[in-house]
Design an enzyme around this catalytic site. Structure first.
Site, short mmCIF file in Angstrom:
data_model
loop_
_atom_site.label_atom_id
_atom_site.label_comp_id
_atom_site.label_asym_id
_atom_site.label_seq_id
_atom_site.Cartn_x
_atom_site.Cartn_y
_atom_site.Cartn_z
N GLY A 169 0.82 -1.21 0.00
CA GLY A 169 0.00 0.00 0.00
C GLY A 169 0.86 1.25 0.00
O GLY A 169 1.96 1.29 -0.56
N SER A 170 0.39 2.29 0.69
CA SER A 170 0.98 3.63 0.54
C SER A 170 2.38 3.78 1.10
O SER A 170 3.08 4.75 0.76
CB SER A 170 0.06 4.67 1.18
#
Length: 576
Positions: free
Chosen positions: A307-308
């Protein structure tokens, strides 16, 4: 005439036989002389061996210490109980006492006692107190030998890192198996004289070869940091009713690992006791698989979509490739159309117009899809390789997994877009931590490790362990820029819940949705480092499948802040 010929033939035959006998006798004498003069020692030793019984003396396994010299794995004296069939005078009494004291079925003990062999082991790892009780009975034919059992003074602390040993004192998982050749000693021997029938000769001198203890292993793991992290991880595990919580803290400058937590942990002194309410027996289907899962070090053995937090890599690649500047502006309407896909931002209303700096602070997906497209798949993969994302890290723990990436030729616009914000690829938490370390340490790719040095039991030998480092993974200019950007994420952006007054913290949040996307299962994570301008510690925390609120900035960042609040002053104290 015929009779004379027969006599002559008989004389010749007799003469030939005499010659053969003399030749055979001569050869035999020569052979005997050779054996008596040149082979006397060898055959003497063989004859002696026929009347010797060999018993091993177990060597003490090397101990394991933390960075402060605190013992993490040691040895507890135990005993091995054996019987010598030829010396048994009262087998029934032996069977009765051994089955009672050793808490073994009488049938099992009887089978071994009645077996005709030179020596038969009844039970090993017997507590010394129990062995002393048996010794008081002075049972003929029962041998009690001193032995060692692995003991872990801190119970479940770093259980999936340290690992444990089996009944033979050989490493099974973790550091215990990785450093088996270092920790394992050399067993000694006791050679006892016996009669031809195998009965031990009392008061006869014994030959004794002393054992050599294994080498001690010193780690970078710090008990105090491990405890801080374990307590914080256990608390969020319970609060969020999560499946598991993983945490790694490392020195980004040299790869020394301060802590590695996988909760729930298990008791190293009772590694076959379930830690999650299961009650499987060894006869149940799936028993071994369940044990392996309980022992599994997910920080190094499991991959996930980051993810981020992976935006650290994408931003670094764009800066290195001069495809973005800090003042570049972007527009986020809440989504981006890529080919036939509408890929949304976590803020469905959009962030509007924002600079690259704000895009990182807001963790805006459309911004990163745009800069990923600017870099392109070929160059993006070039930077992935420089940061080690296609390779195992080389950590000194067995079972490390590698990343799962698209083949470069299969990366289209959609794949590139999703990769740019950490989806459609899988890496281990440790791989991401090593890549991020290179980003913030000036561009050096380190090898994460626990082992620092090996020292002999008598302190006469010491060897410092050396690990590979690769310079130039990132330019120093990009590294300086990224440290400033990631510090602003904590000071002003999505990572503000990791902020600690008086300390400079950098970091990045992530909330990654697990497959299948419709399952509504998430991994909340935060990667942070401090001091932001010259990091001495970098850490990553993952909360797997939390219930309720699941955003990384909301639930993961505060846990790292709590750990750092304890660890940062401690590191300052230790280094001063």
């Amino acid at each position: 005439m015929v009779r004379t010929k027969n006599r002559t033939h008989q004389k010749r035959s007799l003469f030939a036989v005499v010659i053969v006998i003399f030749l055979a006798a001569g050869i035999l004498c020569v052979r005997l002389g050779y054996l008596m003069v040149f082979e006397a020692d060898r055959y003497g030793a063989m004859a002696k061996d026929l009347h010797q019984r060999e018993r091993s003396i177990k060597a003490a396994r090397g101990r394991i210490f933390d960075a402060n010299g605190i013992e993490l794995a040691g040895n507890k004296p135990v005993c091995t109980i054996s019987v010598i069939h030829s010396q048994l005078k009262d087998p029934e009494t032996v069977i009765k006492i051994l089955s009672e004291k050793l808490e073994l079925p009488e049938k099992k003990v009887r089978k071994r006692v009645e077996k005709v062999s030179s020596i038969e082991r009844i039970k090993s790892n017997v507590e010394k107190e129990t062995a002393d009780e048996i010794r008081q009975y002075d049972l003929d034919g029962v041998m009690i030998d001193e032995d060692y059992k692995r003991y872990y003074p801190l119970g479940n602390l770093a259980s999936k890192v340290l690992g444990f040993t089996g009944s033979d004192n050989q490493g099974i998982i973790g550091l215990e198996v990785k450093y088996e050749s270092v920790l394992k000693g050399i067993d000694g021997k006791i050679l006892t004289l016996t009669t031809a029938g195998g009965t031990e000769i009392k008061n006869a001198a014994e030959d004794r070869i002393e054992p050599v203890a294994g080498n001690d292993l010193y780690l970078s793991l710090d008990v105090n940091i491990q405890k801080y992290a374990m307590q914080a991880a256990a608390k969020v595990l319970e609060t969020k009713q999560a499946k598991s919580v993983k945490f790694i803290a490392m020195n980004p400058k040299n790869g020394e690992i301060y802590a590695m937590v996988n909760v729930p942990e298990f008791d190293l002194n009772a590694p076959y006791t379930w830690n999650n309410g299961q009650n499987l027996s060894s006869e149940d289907k799936g028993y071994q698989d369940a044990l392996n899962e309980m022992w599994r070090n997910a920080c190094v053995s499991d991959t996930y979509e980051p993810g981020s937090t992976f935006k650290i890599v994408t931003a670094t690649a764009a800066l290195e490739d001069h495809k973005v500047t800090l003042s570049d502006t972007f527009s986020c309407p809440g989504f981006k159309i890529v080919e036939d896909r509408r890929i949304r931002c976590h803020k469905t209303a959009g962030h509007g117009t924002e600079t690259f700096v704000q895009g990182i602070q807001n963790s805006c997906n459309p911004v990163f899809m745009e800069i990923g497209a600017r870099v392109g798949a070929k160059r993006m993969y070039y930077y992935y390789r420089k940061l080690g994302l296609f390779d195992k890290t080389g950590i000194d723990i067995p079972g490390e997994a590698n990343s799962i990436m698209h083949k470069e030729e299969d990366v289209g616009a959609v794949e590139l877009a999703t990769m740019s914000f950490g989806q459609s690829i899988q890496i281990t938490p440790l791989q991401l931590l090593v890549a991020a370390s290179a980003v913030v340490n000036g561009g050096k790719r380190v090898t994460p490790h626990f082992g620092v040095k090996v020292v002999s039991a008598d302190k006469t030998y010491e060897k410092k362990l050396v690990y590979k480092e690769v310079e130039g993974a990132v330019s120093k200019e990009t590294s300086e820029t990224m440290k400033q950007l990631l510090e602003s994420v904590v000071a002003e952006g999505s990572g503000k819940r990791a902020y600690i007054e008086g300390f400079r913290i950098g970091g990045k949040t992530a909330t990654s949705e697990k497959l299948p996307r419709s399952s509504n299962r998430y991994i909340s994570s935060f990667l942070g480092f401090a001091p932001a301008n010259n990091p001495d510690i970098i850490a990553i925390l993952l909360i797997d499948e939390p219930e309720g609120i699941y955003y990384g900035g909301t639930i993961a960042a505060p846990v790292v802040r709590e750990i750092f609040e304890n660890v940062l002053p401690y590191l300052e104290e230790v280094s001063s």
